[in-house]
Write an enzyme that holds these catalytic residues in place. Structure first.
Site, PDB file in Angstrom:
ATOM      1  N   ASN A   1     -23.217 -29.448  15.148  1.00  0.00           N
ATOM      2  CA  ASN A   1     -22.100 -30.374  15.332  1.00  0.00           C
ATOM      3  C   ASN A   1     -20.937 -29.837  14.516  1.00  0.00           C
ATOM      4  O   ASN A   1     -20.948 -29.912  13.292  1.00  0.00           O
ATOM      5  CB  ASN A   1     -22.525 -31.771  14.840  1.00  0.00           C
ATOM      6  CG  ASN A   1     -21.352 -32.733  14.760  1.00  0.00           C
ATOM      7  OD1 ASN A   1     -20.290 -32.480  15.321  1.00  0.00           O
ATOM      8  ND2 ASN A   1     -21.551 -33.843  14.056  1.00  0.00           N
ATOM      9  N   TRP A   2     -19.950 -29.289  15.218  1.00  0.00           N
ATOM     10  CA  TRP A   2     -18.828 -28.650  14.510  1.00  0.00           C
ATOM     11  C   TRP A   2     -17.819 -29.649  13.961  1.00  0.00           C
ATOM     12  O   TRP A   2     -16.908 -29.271  13.239  1.00  0.00           O
ATOM     13  CB  TRP A   2     -18.121 -27.669  15.458  1.00  0.00           C
ATOM     14  CG  TRP A   2     -18.832 -26.362  15.591  1.00  0.00           C
ATOM     15  CD1 TRP A   2     -20.138 -26.088  15.300  1.00  0.00           C
ATOM     16  CD2 TRP A   2     -18.264 -25.122  16.051  1.00  0.00           C
ATOM     17  NE1 TRP A   2     -20.422 -24.765  15.541  1.00  0.00           N
ATOM     18  CE2 TRP A   2     -19.288 -24.156  16.020  1.00  0.00           C
ATOM     19  CE3 TRP A   2     -16.999 -24.754  16.500  1.00  0.00           C
ATOM     20  CZ2 TRP A   2     -19.072 -22.835  16.405  1.00  0.00           C
ATOM     21  CZ3 TRP A   2     -16.790 -23.439  16.891  1.00  0.00           C
ATOM     22  CH2 TRP A   2     -17.812 -22.491  16.836  1.00  0.00           C
ATOM     23  N   LYS A   3     -17.934 -30.913  14.362  1.00  0.00           N
ATOM     24  CA  LYS A   3     -16.949 -31.924  13.930  1.00  0.00           C
ATOM     25  C   LYS A   3     -15.542 -31.414  14.248  1.00  0.00           C
ATOM     26  O   LYS A   3     -15.350 -30.770  15.261  1.00  0.00           O
ATOM     27  CB  LYS A   3     -17.153 -32.252  12.445  1.00  0.00           C
ATOM     28  CG  LYS A   3     -18.626 -32.550  12.150  1.00  0.00           C
ATOM     29  CD  LYS A   3     -18.866 -33.159  10.819  1.00  0.00           C
ATOM     30  CE  LYS A   3     -20.364 -33.449  10.684  1.00  0.00           C
ATOM     31  NZ  LYS A   3     -20.693 -34.190   9.502  1.00  0.00           N
TER      32      LYS A   3
ATOM     33  N   HIS B   1     -22.183 -41.043  16.520  1.00  0.00           N
ATOM     34  CA  HIS B   1     -22.253 -40.390  15.203  1.00  0.00           C
ATOM     35  C   HIS B   1     -21.649 -41.341  14.156  1.00  0.00           C
ATOM     36  O   HIS B   1     -20.693 -42.062  14.453  1.00  0.00           O
ATOM     37  CB  HIS B   1     -21.491 -39.070  15.231  1.00  0.00           C
ATOM     38  CG  HIS B   1     -21.699 -38.251  14.002  1.00  0.00           C
ATOM     39  ND1 HIS B   1     -21.059 -38.531  12.819  1.00  0.00           N
ATOM     40  CD2 HIS B   1     -22.515 -37.201  13.755  1.00  0.00           C
ATOM     41  CE1 HIS B   1     -21.461 -37.669  11.899  1.00  0.00           C
ATOM     42  NE2 HIS B   1     -22.342 -36.843  12.440  1.00  0.00           N
TER      43      HIS B   1
ATOM     44  N   GLU C   1     -19.693 -40.885  11.824  1.00  0.00           N
ATOM     45  CA  GLU C   1     -18.242 -40.710  11.613  1.00  0.00           C
ATOM     46  C   GLU C   1     -17.443 -41.406  12.713  1.00  0.00           C
ATOM     47  O   GLU C   1     -16.349 -41.912  12.468  1.00  0.00           O
ATOM     48  CB  GLU C   1     -17.910 -39.213  11.509  1.00  0.00           C
ATOM     49  CG  GLU C   1     -18.398 -38.661  10.171  1.00  0.00           C
ATOM     50  CD  GLU C   1     -18.782 -37.194  10.177  1.00  0.00           C
ATOM     51  OE1 GLU C   1     -18.400 -36.459  11.108  1.00  0.00           O
ATOM     52  OE2 GLU C   1     -19.488 -36.774   9.236  1.00  0.00           O
TER      53      GLU C   1
ATOM     54  N   GLU D   1     -29.739 -39.718  11.198  1.00  0.00           N
ATOM     55  CA  GLU D   1     -28.869 -39.118  10.190  1.00  0.00           C
ATOM     56  C   GLU D   1     -28.536 -40.162   9.133  1.00  0.00           C
ATOM     57  O   GLU D   1     -27.635 -40.994   9.336  1.00  0.00           O
ATOM     58  CB  GLU D   1     -27.562 -38.630  10.824  1.00  0.00           C
ATOM     59  CG  GLU D   1     -27.754 -37.551  11.861  1.00  0.00           C
ATOM     60  CD  GLU D   1     -26.499 -36.711  12.015  1.00  0.00           C
ATOM     61  OE1 GLU D   1     -26.603 -35.491  11.864  1.00  0.00           O
ATOM     62  OE2 GLU D   1     -25.419 -37.268  12.259  1.00  0.00           O
TER      63      GLU D   1
ATOM     64  N   GLY E   1     -23.120 -34.263   4.852  1.00  0.00           N
ATOM     65  CA  GLY E   1     -22.067 -33.530   4.154  1.00  0.00           C
ATOM     66  C   GLY E   1     -22.112 -33.660   2.648  1.00  0.00           C
ATOM     67  O   GLY E   1     -21.137 -33.322   1.973  1.00  0.00           O
TER      68      GLY E   1
ATOM     69  N   SER F   1     -27.199 -32.611   5.843  1.00  0.00           N
ATOM     70  CA  SER F   1     -27.356 -31.526   4.862  1.00  0.00           C
ATOM     71  C   SER F   1     -28.503 -30.568   5.173  1.00  0.00           C
ATOM     72  O   SER F   1     -29.133 -30.033   4.256  1.00  0.00           O
ATOM     73  CB  SER F   1     -27.488 -32.100   3.444  1.00  0.00           C
ATOM     74  OG  SER F   1     -26.310 -32.820   3.097  1.00  0.00           O
TER      75      SER F   1
ATOM     76  N   GLY G   1     -24.468 -30.086  10.723  1.00  0.00           N
ATOM     77  CA  GLY G   1     -23.011 -30.091  10.672  1.00  0.00           C
ATOM     78  C   GLY G   1     -22.486 -28.814  10.041  1.00  0.00           C
ATOM     79  O   GLY G   1     -22.452 -27.760  10.676  1.00  0.00           O
ATOM     80  N   GLY G   2     -22.116 -28.906   8.771  1.00  0.00           N
ATOM     81  CA  GLY G   2     -21.464 -27.808   8.066  1.00  0.00           C
ATOM     82  C   GLY G   2     -22.106 -26.440   8.281  1.00  0.00           C
ATOM     83  O   GLY G   2     -21.406 -25.453   8.566  1.00  0.00           O
TER      84      GLY G   2
HETATM   85  P1  PGA Z   1     -24.049 -32.027   7.677  1.00  0.00           P
HETATM   86  O1  PGA Z   1     -23.645 -32.977   8.896  1.00  0.00           O
HETATM   87  O2  PGA Z   1     -25.101 -31.070   8.184  1.00  0.00           O
HETATM   88  O3  PGA Z   1     -22.755 -31.297   7.327  1.00  0.00           O
HETATM   89  O4  PGA Z   1     -24.558 -32.884   6.588  1.00  0.00           O
HETATM   90  C1  PGA Z   1     -24.599 -33.440   9.810  1.00  0.00           C
HETATM   91  C2  PGA Z   1     -23.954 -34.277  10.868  1.00  0.00           C
HETATM   92  O5  PGA Z   1     -23.066 -35.087  10.558  1.00  0.00           O
HETATM   93  O6  PGA Z   1     -24.306 -34.175  12.063  1.00  0.00           O
END
Ligand code: PGA
Length: 244
Positions: A8-10, A93, A95, A160, A166, A205, A226-227
């Site tokens: 997930n590149w956000k 998600h 966010e 999640e 993050g 994470s 994500g990251g």
């Molecule tokens: P993260 O994000 O791996 O950067 O913690 C995961 C996500 O929000 O899908």
């Protein structure tokens, strides 16, 4: 069930970084035995889907509107994602739930829209730190699952924990096992035999150093990353850890 590693590149990435990522994955996927998915920003979905053609990597959106089209400035409909080469879409998600006040009812409608467009929805659920600390994690996730998933659901669930996204913090493997066991039982009870095909991803994470441990937990069928998914070598390292 084959594991799925989903990136997930956000709100990160450019035409150039997407092209470089796709090239690195194209050169590095040989020998990997997991399924792979990348969800870049919507503007990169088409370029990415062309760039990964011929590799096992599928492409997804990060959100879709609940309607198929209409006067909704700035929004993107599920059939548009499909038209751009996406096969999957993240829905709900945390966010999105926070930044755009998405309720379970909205997530439910978006999941239905994704299914109607022929996309595989990846429906995200998870408790906040305060909810976990008060002992309500299962109750919260149970409520999100009940209200976010339509009766005709076919797709993927991503657990999640909001406090792990993050932050570099992850739950203990026992906590992951307990929650994934709970989600598995919940899906089995509601969807019967159809639930056997539904993957439950862990997200929050995930990185190369902890992927093998987290993905080795019972009922963890993959990861939503994500990251660490932005760097092709880290994404591939997670895939290798899962494929080993
Ligand atoms: P993260 O994000 O791996 O950067 O913690 C995961 C996500 O929000 O899908």
């Amino acid at each position: 069930m084959r594991k799925l590693v989903a990136g997930n590149w956000k709100m990160f990435g450019t035409q150039d970084s997407a092209a470089a990522w796709a090239l690195a994955v194209r050169n590095g996927f040989a020998g990997l035995t997991c399924d792979m998915l990348v969800c870049p920003p919507a503007l990169l979905v088409n370029a990415m889907s062309v760039a990964v053609r011929g590799t096992p990597v599928a492409v997804g959106g990060q959100d879709c509107h609940m309607k198929t089209e209409g006067a909704h400035t700035g929004d993107i409909a599920a059939p548009m994602l499909r038209d751009s080469g996406a096969t999957h879409v993240l829905v709900g998600h945390s966010e999105r739930r926070t930044d755009h006040a998405e309720t379970d009812a909205i997530v439910h409608a978006k999941t239905e829209a994704a299914l109607a467009a022929g996309l595989v929805p990846v429906v995200c659920v998870g408790e906040t730190g305060a909810e976990r600390d008060s002992g309500a994690a299962e109750q919260v996730v149970g409520r999100q699952l009940a209200a976010s998933l339509p009766d005709q659901f076919v797709g993927i669930v991503a657990y999640e924990p909001v406090w792990a996204i993050g932050t570099g913090k992850t739950p203990t493997t026992q906590d992951v096992a307990d929650m994934h066991g709970f989600i598995r039982r919940t899906l089995d009870a509601r969807f019967g035999a159809a639930a056997a095909k539904m993957r439950i991803l862990y997200g929050g994470s995930v990185k190369p150093a902890n992927a093998a441990e987290l993905l080795g937990v019972p009922h963890v069928d993959g990861a939503l990353v994500g990251g660490a998914s932005l760097k092709a070598e880290d994404f591939l390292a997670i895939c290798r850890a899962v494929s080993a």
